[in-house]
Motif scaffolding. Structure first.
Motif, short mmCIF file in Angstrom:
data_model
loop_
_atom_site.label_atom_id
_atom_site.label_comp_id
_atom_site.label_asym_id
_atom_site.label_seq_id
_atom_site.Cartn_x
_atom_site.Cartn_y
_atom_site.Cartn_z
N ASP A 138 0.82 -1.21 0.00
CA ASP A 138 0.00 0.00 0.00
C ASP A 138 0.85 1.26 0.00
O ASP A 138 0.44 2.28 -0.56
CB ASP A 138 -0.93 0.01 1.22
N ASP A 139 2.02 1.20 0.62
CA ASP A 139 2.88 2.37 0.76
C ASP A 139 3.41 2.81 -0.60
O ASP A 139 4.02 2.02 -1.33
CB ASP A 139 4.04 2.04 1.71
N ARG A 140 3.21 4.09 -0.96
CA ARG A 140 3.67 4.61 -2.24
C ARG A 140 5.00 5.35 -2.14
O ARG A 140 5.55 5.76 -3.16
CB ARG A 140 2.63 5.57 -2.82
N ASP A 141 5.48 5.55 -0.94
CA ASP A 141 6.68 6.35 -0.74
C ASP A 141 7.92 5.53 -0.41
O ASP A 141 9.04 5.95 -0.68
CB ASP A 141 6.46 7.36 0.40
N ARG A 142 7.73 4.38 0.18
CA ARG A 142 8.87 3.64 0.74
C ARG A 142 8.96 2.27 0.09
O ARG A 142 7.99 1.52 0.04
CB ARG A 142 8.70 3.50 2.26
N ALA A 143 10.15 1.97 -0.40
CA ALA A 143 10.42 0.65 -0.98
C ALA A 143 11.59 0.04 -0.21
O ALA A 143 12.75 0.37 -0.46
CB ALA A 143 10.75 0.76 -2.46
#
Length: 461
Positions: free
Chosen positions: A275-280
């Motif tokens: 779900d997170d769009r900022d952290r990979a």
């Protein structure tokens, strides 16, 4: 207030290509990138494979954009000094079921206009790749799949756009906007209000949210897909010369094993929904799994040191195809759902989108385009360290000179943070991952980056 013809929101791979195409077509362009530098989002973690589109859906927009993007890249690469590491690729079948699937992949490639594919039996595979595991049963050779520099082309596209009048604004996240029937007013925190007649949404991982915020609706949903990668030491690259592709599934193209333009060997990506769009983030278990997959395909890589690991996010959607939509009544074009093929397709996507736009807003094409020439970062071609007068070797692992650092910090689009400097020079990307050069880079960049590097306590430049 001066009104641009086109505002391109997002300076990823597609946004940079878009700005270039519209500037060359004579439009007044402004690029709004919320990050500190170009390629600060999903595009920074691309796998650098120049695709032919052999396995794209037949007759799809994606296939057409890959075809056109590949052709345009090959046309302009010499004028811009963009490298191509000619490797070819093999789709390798490791099981009888995968071998049966090669027939369909071959027919699909031919239907897509890729007529030079060849079937290889086990003996021919080993003749081409003697270090590949004996369990390789059969393969489809795609001779024109190659490896390129993953970052320099997009800087070149943006530099060319800028040379033809485009304004490039960083730290320019669009907070709100309104359309008065003729033009959009876009509010940014740092740069205030800007006006543009047409908006092209190239916001990648946040494209659906931008549509929803400014249009009130979005007809697609970004579902971030994380891909983790392992980069082996340069010595491993001597074990392989061809890109090794898996037989794809409905969900993913699968894990690839290939050389990089920078002289390493890469394995990845995974395909993990989040779900997170900022952290990979990377995790040890997955990275060990990737190393295991690499060793299964290429046994000689066992024990080879790992230089780096990283992860990136792809802006996948609930549907597999590109999500490009023109809303002429709102002067808005959405370019969404551009996933792993976007690096190759970017130039083709830009041509396609300009075709949509030109029906309503024609401009006068630039007669004699200016083509910036990029410094070479590829390992198989002459590098700056081999030229006299480079001044100082700053990054010893990647052989990055002070002359290269100074050039990246100057010019019309200088590096604005460490990530931008890395993508322009390769500094800190080698075996020590910046341990040996971080302090020196912090000193050289002091006062010159919008996001300063920190000098470790007690360190001397």
């Amino acid at each position: 207030m001066d009104t641009a013809d086109v505002a391109v929101i997002g300076a990823g791979a597609v946004g940079c290509a878009m700005a270039r195409r519209f500037a060359l077509e004579g439009a007044r362009v402004v690029v709004l990138e919320k990050g500190a530098d170009l390629l600060s989002g999903a595009s920074k973690a691309n796998s650098a494979i120049l695709h032919t589109g052999f396995d794209a859906p037949v007759g799809s927009l994606e296939q057409a954009c890959i075809r056109d993007g590949y052709a345009e890249y090959m046309e302009l690469r010499e004028s811009m000094n963009l490298p191509v590491l000619e490797t070819g690729a093999m789709v390798v079948a490791w099981t009888p079921q995968q071998r049966d699937a090669l027939d369909g992949i071959e027919h699909q490639a031919i239907a897509n206009g890729i007529h030079d594919v060849q079937r290889l039996d086990a003996a021919e595979i080993r003749q081409r790749e003697p270090h590949l595991a004996d369990s390789a049963l059969e393969a489809l050779l795609v001779p024109r799949e190659h490896v390129i520099d993953p970052w320099s082309p997009f800087l070149a596209y943006l530099l060319q756009a800028q040379a033809h009048g485009a304004r490039i604004l960083f730290d320019a996240e669009v907070a709100s906007g309104s359309f008065d029937g003729e033009a959009w007013s876009l509010q940014t925190a740092r740069h205030g209000m800007l006006r543009a007649r047409t908006v092209i949404n190239c916001a990648g991982l946040f494209g659906d949210r931008l549509d929803r915020a400014l249009l009130g609706e979005a007809d697609f949903e970004i579902r971030p897909r994380k891909g983790q990668f392992v980069v082996f030491d340069k010595a491993a690259a001597a074990l392989l010369r061809t890109i090794i592709l898996p037989v794809p599934t409905e969900r993913t193209k699968g894990v690839v094993l290939c050389r990089t333009a920078f002289g390493n060997l890469l394995v990845g990506p995974t395909a993990e929904e989040q779900d997170d769009r900022d952290r990979a983030a990377t995790d040890e278990a997955t990275l060990r799994g990737l190393i295991g997959e690499a060793e299964a395909m290429l046994p000689a890589v066992a024990g080879m040191p790992v230089t780096a690991t990283y992860a990136g996010l792809r802006p996948a959607t609930e549907e597999k195809h590109y999500r490009i939509r023109h809303r002429p009544e709102r002067n808005w074009i959405t370019v969404g759902g551009i996933r792993s093929t976007g690096m190759t397709a970017a130039l083709g996507i830009a041509r396609y989108v300009h075709g949509l736009y030109a029906h309503t807003s024609p401009h006068r094409q630039v007669a004699t385009p200016v083509s910036p020439r990029m410094p070479n970062l590829a390992e198989h071609l002459p590098r700056d360290w081999a030229m006299p007068g480079f001044g100082e070797m700053v990054c010893h692992c990647e052989l990055v000179t002070r002359r290269e650092i100074e050039a990246a910090l100057a010019g019309p689009l200088p590096a604005r943070d460490l990530g931008g400097l890395k993508r322009r020079t390769r500094c800190t990307m080698g075996r020590c991952q910046g341990f040996g050069c971080h302090a020196r880079l912090a000193a050289l960049t002091e006062g010159r980056l919008s996001v300063p590097m920190t000098l470790p306590a007690g360190a001397e430049a």
